[in-house]
Scaffold this motif. Structure first.
Motif, PDB file in Angstrom:
ATOM      1  N   SER A 170       6.745  -1.683  -2.584  1.00  0.00           N
ATOM      2  CA  SER A 170       7.423  -2.944  -2.233  1.00  0.00           C
ATOM      3  C   SER A 170       8.760  -2.902  -2.585  1.00  0.00           C
ATOM      4  CB  SER A 170       6.834  -4.046  -2.614  1.00  0.00           C
ATOM      5  OG  SER A 170       6.844  -4.105  -3.952  1.00  0.00           O
ATOM      6  N   LEU A 216       1.708   0.272  -2.866  1.00  0.00           N
ATOM      7  CA  LEU A 216       1.382   0.032  -1.594  1.00  0.00           C
ATOM      8  C   LEU A 216       0.146   0.937  -1.416  1.00  0.00           C
ATOM      9  CD1 LEU A 216       4.473  -0.470   0.668  1.00  0.00           C
ATOM     10  CD2 LEU A 216       3.101  -2.373  -0.120  1.00  0.00           C
ATOM     11  N   ASN A 262       2.265  -7.016   1.900  1.00  0.00           N
ATOM     12  CA  ASN A 262       3.458  -7.961   1.096  1.00  0.00           C
ATOM     13  C   ASN A 262       3.047  -8.104  -0.367  1.00  0.00           C
ATOM     14  OD1 ASN A 262       5.693  -9.402   0.825  1.00  0.00           O
ATOM     15  ND2 ASN A 262       4.967 -10.986   2.370  1.00  0.00           N
ATOM     16  N   ASN A 310       8.900 -11.341   2.725  1.00  0.00           N
ATOM     17  CA  ASN A 310       8.870 -10.385   1.385  1.00  0.00           C
ATOM     18  C   ASN A 310       9.788 -10.941   0.352  1.00  0.00           C
ATOM     19  OD1 ASN A 310      11.454  -9.370   2.500  1.00  0.00           O
ATOM     20  ND2 ASN A 310      10.748  -7.029   2.269  1.00  0.00           N
ATOM     21  N   GLU A 314       8.523  -2.089   2.740  1.00  0.00           N
ATOM     22  CA  GLU A 314       7.037  -2.331   3.081  1.00  0.00           C
ATOM     23  C   GLU A 314       6.541  -1.602   4.632  1.00  0.00           C
ATOM     24  OE1 GLU A 314       8.181  -5.304   0.225  1.00  0.00           O
ATOM     25  OE2 GLU A 314       9.045  -4.699   2.007  1.00  0.00           O
TER      26      GLU A 314
END
Length: 328
Positions: A49, A55, A121, A138, A184
């Protein structure tokens, strides 16, 4: 290291899945699930992120059959929609617990790999736990305005930043500086691009308003396979109503709610993933984004039923007769 009590151990009981969990607990759950099911669950780091949180995608694969198709499921693109990540955890738990016991999930998992991104997110999700429960975007910083965040579901390259999105960095629906400007959305897009030949079904989970949506959201024009998508969404909505007595609206996004350009579902559809859906989970507005934990179970069961209905339909439409899912 501090030992975790039973209440946060994913193996403790099904009640774990009937609560909301912090980002740290979700990361712990991801690692624990992969550790407990080493032959079935693989963790893939697809990127990080804006604030450098990982992620993680879980790949569920029950066998090594050649030319197997796949489905993608992402949750938590909007930070405040807590029931969304709850569903991704619920789906994994259900798949691992009931594979070989439930005919539908057996058919799906024997014939499809499943990629699951529990929190798309993470920065925004963390922020909703620590600072502002109603945060949506975000947490990237706009150099021009000093405002925080882009709407990741307006940041994909699908009629980017047209009517239904904003170029104002302070807006809730800010589209970002350019398509895939946010790490993202770029990580998800890169992963889907590299797996587009196998992924047949794209599902993105949101809340709230109880809807089953499909492309397009950025135009009022109908998609090429509009009737197929409509038929699938309709069947899923009808089964939810039959089994759970709950009403879900369904239809193309732009016609059913509003114009929304730059969405991940439209982008995935244009990439070639012709079965692409957005689920808006419970409720209809009484609690909105603040859905009580007591309703996680019913919300997730409804979404699970819709997922099974649609995934089985996709298998039916994409498999050759010789490799049709077995029935019992």
């Amino acid at each position: 290291m501090q030992t975790r009590n039973d209440s946060t151990d994913p193996r403790s009981s099904s009640s774990f899945y009937e609560r909301y969990h912090s980002l740290e607990d979700i990361y712990y759950w991801i690692n624990r699930t992969a550790h407990d099911f080493p032959n079935t669950v693989k963790v893939i780091l697809i990127g990080s992120s804006y604030e450098k949180r990982p992620l993680y995608v879980l790949k569920l694969s029950m066998n090594d059959n050649p030319n197997k198709k796949a489905m993608w499921l992402d949750c938590g693109i909007h930070a405040r929609e807590w029931v969304s990540p709850a569903f991704c955890l619920w789906f994994v738990h259900y798949s691992l617990s009931f594979h070989q016991q439930n005919v539908d999930i057996t058919n799906i998992l024997d014939n499809m790999d499943v990629y699951i991104l529990p929190v798309m997110n993470p920065d925004g999700y963390k922020y909703t736990w620590t600072t502002n429960r109603m945060w949506r975007k975000n947490r990237s910083i706009s150099k021009s305005s000093g405002c925080f965040g882009a709407d990741l579901n307006r940041n994909f390259d699908a009629n980017w930043c047209t009517e239904g999105a904003s170029s104002n960095p302070c807006s809730e629906i800010y589209c970002g500086a350019f398509p895939e400007s946010e790490p993202e959305s770029q990580a998800v897009a890169n992963f889907l691009r590299s797996h587009k030949d196998s992924i047949q079904l794209y599902l993105t989970i949101h809340s709230y308003s109880q809807m089953l949506l499909f492309p397009y959201s950025y135009t009022l024009e109908e998609s090429d396979n509009h009737n197929d998508l409509l038929e699938m969404a309709q069947e899923a909505a009808q089964k939810i109503r039959r089994y759970y007595r709950n009403i879900y609206r369904y239809g193309a996004g732009a016609k059913t709610i509003y114009l929304a350009p730059g969405g991940s579902d439209d982008w995935a559809y244009n990439l070639g993933i012709k079965y692409s859906f957005t689920f808006e989970l419970q409720d209809r507005g009484r609690y909105g984004f603040l859905l009580p934990p007591s309703q996680i179970s019913s919300a997730c069961n409804e979404a699970l039923l819709a997922t099974k209905v649609i995934a089985l339909k996709v298998l039916e439409k994409t498999q050759s007769p010789t490799s049709a899912p077995r029935t019992f």
